[in-house]
Design a protein around this motif. Structure first.
Motif, short mmCIF file in Angstrom:
data_model
loop_
_atom_site.label_atom_id
_atom_site.label_comp_id
_atom_site.label_asym_id
_atom_site.label_seq_id
_atom_site.Cartn_x
_atom_site.Cartn_y
_atom_site.Cartn_z
N SER A 60 0.82 -1.21 0.00
CA SER A 60 0.00 0.00 0.00
C SER A 60 0.85 1.25 0.00
CB SER A 60 -0.92 0.01 1.23
OG SER A 60 -1.87 -1.03 1.15
N MET A 61 1.95 1.22 0.74
CA MET A 61 2.84 2.38 0.79
C MET A 61 3.53 2.58 -0.56
SD MET A 61 4.54 2.08 4.60
CE MET A 61 5.46 3.63 4.46
N LYS A 62 4.02 1.50 -1.16
CA LYS A 62 4.74 1.62 -2.42
C LYS A 62 3.83 2.09 -3.55
CE LYS A 62 8.31 -0.21 -3.84
NZ LYS A 62 9.38 -1.02 -4.46
N SER A 63 2.58 1.63 -3.52
CA SER A 63 1.63 2.02 -4.58
C SER A 63 0.95 3.34 -4.29
CB SER A 63 0.56 0.94 -4.73
OG SER A 63 -0.23 0.85 -3.55
N GLN A 64 1.30 3.94 -3.12
CA GLN A 64 0.71 5.21 -2.69
C GLN A 64 -0.81 5.12 -2.64
OE1 GLN A 64 2.42 8.21 -5.32
NE2 GLN A 64 4.14 8.46 -3.91
N LYS A 65 -1.28 3.97 -2.17
CA LYS A 65 -2.72 3.77 -2.00
C LYS A 65 -3.28 4.75 -0.98
CE LYS A 65 -6.01 0.07 -0.92
NZ LYS A 65 -6.14 -1.38 -0.58
N ALA A 66 -2.44 5.09 0.00
CA ALA A 66 -2.83 6.09 0.99
C ALA A 66 -1.61 6.94 1.33
CB ALA A 66 -3.38 5.41 2.24
N THR A 67 -1.85 8.18 1.66
CA THR A 67 -0.74 9.03 2.06
C THR A 67 -0.74 9.29 3.56
OG1 THR A 67 -2.04 10.99 1.58
CG2 THR A 67 -0.56 10.19 -0.16
N THR A 68 -1.70 8.71 4.26
CA THR A 68 -1.74 8.80 5.72
C THR A 68 -1.89 7.39 6.28
OG1 THR A 68 -2.78 10.97 5.68
CG2 THR A 68 -2.95 9.73 7.73
N ILE A 69 -1.03 7.06 7.23
CA ILE A 69 -1.13 5.78 7.92
C ILE A 69 -1.43 6.05 9.38
CG2 ILE A 69 0.07 3.66 8.59
CD1 ILE A 69 1.72 3.89 6.09
N ILE A 70 -2.47 5.41 9.88
CA ILE A 70 -2.87 5.59 11.28
C ILE A 70 -2.64 4.27 12.00
CG2 ILE A 70 -4.77 6.07 12.86
CD1 ILE A 70 -6.01 7.80 10.65
N PHE A 71 -1.77 4.32 13.01
CA PHE A 71 -1.52 3.14 13.85
C PHE A 71 -2.33 3.26 15.13
CE2 PHE A 71 2.26 3.19 11.20
CZ PHE A 71 2.47 1.84 10.95
N ASN A 72 -2.96 2.18 15.52
CA ASN A 72 -3.64 2.14 16.82
C ASN A 72 -3.22 0.89 17.57
OD1 ASN A 72 -5.87 3.10 18.73
ND2 ASN A 72 -6.44 0.98 18.35
N SER A 73 -2.91 1.06 18.85
CA SER A 73 -2.47 -0.06 19.67
C SER A 73 -2.73 0.26 21.13
CB SER A 73 -0.97 -0.32 19.46
OG SER A 73 -0.50 -1.31 20.35
N PHE A 74 -2.77 -0.79 21.98
CA PHE A 74 -2.85 -0.52 23.41
C PHE A 74 -1.46 -0.42 24.01
CE2 PHE A 74 -1.63 -4.69 24.89
CZ PHE A 74 -2.11 -5.59 23.95
N TYR A 75 -0.40 -0.58 23.21
CA TYR A 75 0.97 -0.42 23.69
C TYR A 75 1.36 1.05 23.68
CZ TYR A 75 1.21 -5.40 22.66
OH TYR A 75 0.98 -6.74 22.62
N ALA A 76 2.03 1.48 24.74
CA ALA A 76 2.47 2.87 24.80
C ALA A 76 3.58 3.13 23.78
CB ALA A 76 2.97 3.19 26.21
N PHE A 77 4.40 2.10 23.51
CA PHE A 77 5.50 2.26 22.56
C PHE A 77 5.63 0.99 21.74
CE2 PHE A 77 9.93 1.53 21.39
CZ PHE A 77 10.21 2.71 20.70
N TYR A 78 5.72 1.16 20.46
CA TYR A 78 5.96 0.00 19.60
C TYR A 78 6.78 0.45 18.39
CZ TYR A 78 1.46 1.80 17.83
OH TYR A 78 0.44 2.61 17.39
N ASN A 79 7.82 -0.31 18.10
CA ASN A 79 8.79 0.06 17.08
C ASN A 79 8.20 0.18 15.69
OD1 ASN A 79 11.09 0.44 18.57
ND2 ASN A 79 11.75 -1.68 18.45
N LEU A 80 7.17 -0.62 15.42
CA LEU A 80 6.59 -0.64 14.08
C LEU A 80 6.21 0.76 13.61
CD1 LEU A 80 5.42 -2.30 11.72
CD2 LEU A 80 3.31 -2.48 13.02
N ALA A 81 5.45 1.48 14.42
CA ALA A 81 5.01 2.81 14.02
C ALA A 81 6.18 3.78 13.92
CB ALA A 81 3.99 3.34 15.04
#
Length: 282
Positions: A60-81
């Motif tokens: 999705s990122m490479k094809s520019q399907k979206a220009t905004t990515i929203i991460f949601n998690s119950f973790y206060a910190f996560y490397n992925l985002a």
């Protein structure tokens, strides 16, 4: 024309668990003229990876399907985002981090240094090799990026390892190994064990003692003569405060090793994990 499409990446929650959070995210998107085009449910916990979700995110990122990515998690910190946000600076993508459905950070708006350090191997590890390869191609020729490829990372790791080994060697210089037993009948075997360690570490001296109490033990460490304490079976002994024993070793920067269990505080376990392992509180 600006693309107002958003991809939502939900980490560590099932679709059912994420319903409440997702409603809040959807409300945020509606209020900010963002249309959600895809929702990915990565149900893995903490540092585990859902490779199908990561592949979908990558495509999705490479094809520019979206220009905004929203991460949601119950973790206060996560490397992925965090790592996606660093990559987003290379492609002009907005990354927004939610926790429990509440906006926590707009990572793409975080003030960056003039030169951004991009380590390809870290992207390999935290995300996937595809992301590592992509970040390599995006970094090529950019003056605002200090790019560290896999080969250079290996060289850096080797230099750091050599530096660490040298520091350890300097610290151990003129220090010895202390063997501690609860039962005097174990002295002979502990002496053999300690001598084996002396040979491996090329240490000049050692001492084996019978444990006579916490304060006597602390006095031995206060002498600053030892870099390692080897214990025979303290985990099964009758020391009332085993945690204090281990913490004292840590306080004086002395490695504590429990011979029978082959547990050590030296570069193997975080102290709390080691304490729990030895005292059976896993």
């Amino acid at each position: 024309m600006k693309n107002n499409n958003a991809l939502v990446y939900i980490k560590g929650l099932t679709p059912v668990e994420a319903q409440s959070d997702l409603k809040k995210v959807e409300r945020f998107c509606s209020e900010n003229d963002l249309e959600i085009v895809e929702i990915l449910y990565d149900e893995t916990r903490k540092s585990e990876k859902d490779y199908d979700c990561l592949e979908a995110l990558y495509n999705s990122m490479k094809s520019q399907k979206a220009t905004t990515i929203i991460f949601n998690s119950f973790y206060a910190f996560y490397n992925l985002a965090t790592f996606i946000s660093r990559l987003s600076h290379l492609i002009g993508m907005e990354v927004i981090k939610f926790r429990n459905g509440e906006i926590q950070e707009m990572l793409s708006e975080t003030k960056m240094k003039d030169i951004q350090v991009i380590n390809q191997s870290m992207f390999d590890e935290v995300l996937t090799v595809d992301f590592g390869n992509w970040v390599g191609s995006l970094s090529n020729g950019r003056k605002d990026v200090l790019y560290i490829n896999r080969e250079e990372n290996i060289r850096m790791a080797e230099r750091e390892k050599h530096k660490t080994q040298k520091a350890i060697k300097n610290y151990r210089k003129d220090k010895g190994i202390l063997g501690v037993v609860l039962n005097e009948s174990n002295l002979e075997q502990m002496t053999i064990d300690v001598q084996s360690e002396m040979f491996l570490d090329k240490t000049e001296f050692s001492r084996v003692v019978v444990y006579e109490g916490f304060y006597e033990f602390e006095k031995l460490l206060q002498s600053n003569k030892y870099y390692r304490v080897i214990c025979d079976d303290l985990a099964y002994g009758d020391i009332d405060d085993l945690r204090s024993f281990i913490n004292t070793c840590n306080e004086y920067s002395v490695e504590a090793r429990f011979w029978d269990e082959d547990l050590s505080t030296f570069n193997e376990y975080p102290l709390q994990t080691f304490l729990d392992a030895v005292t059976g509180n896993l």
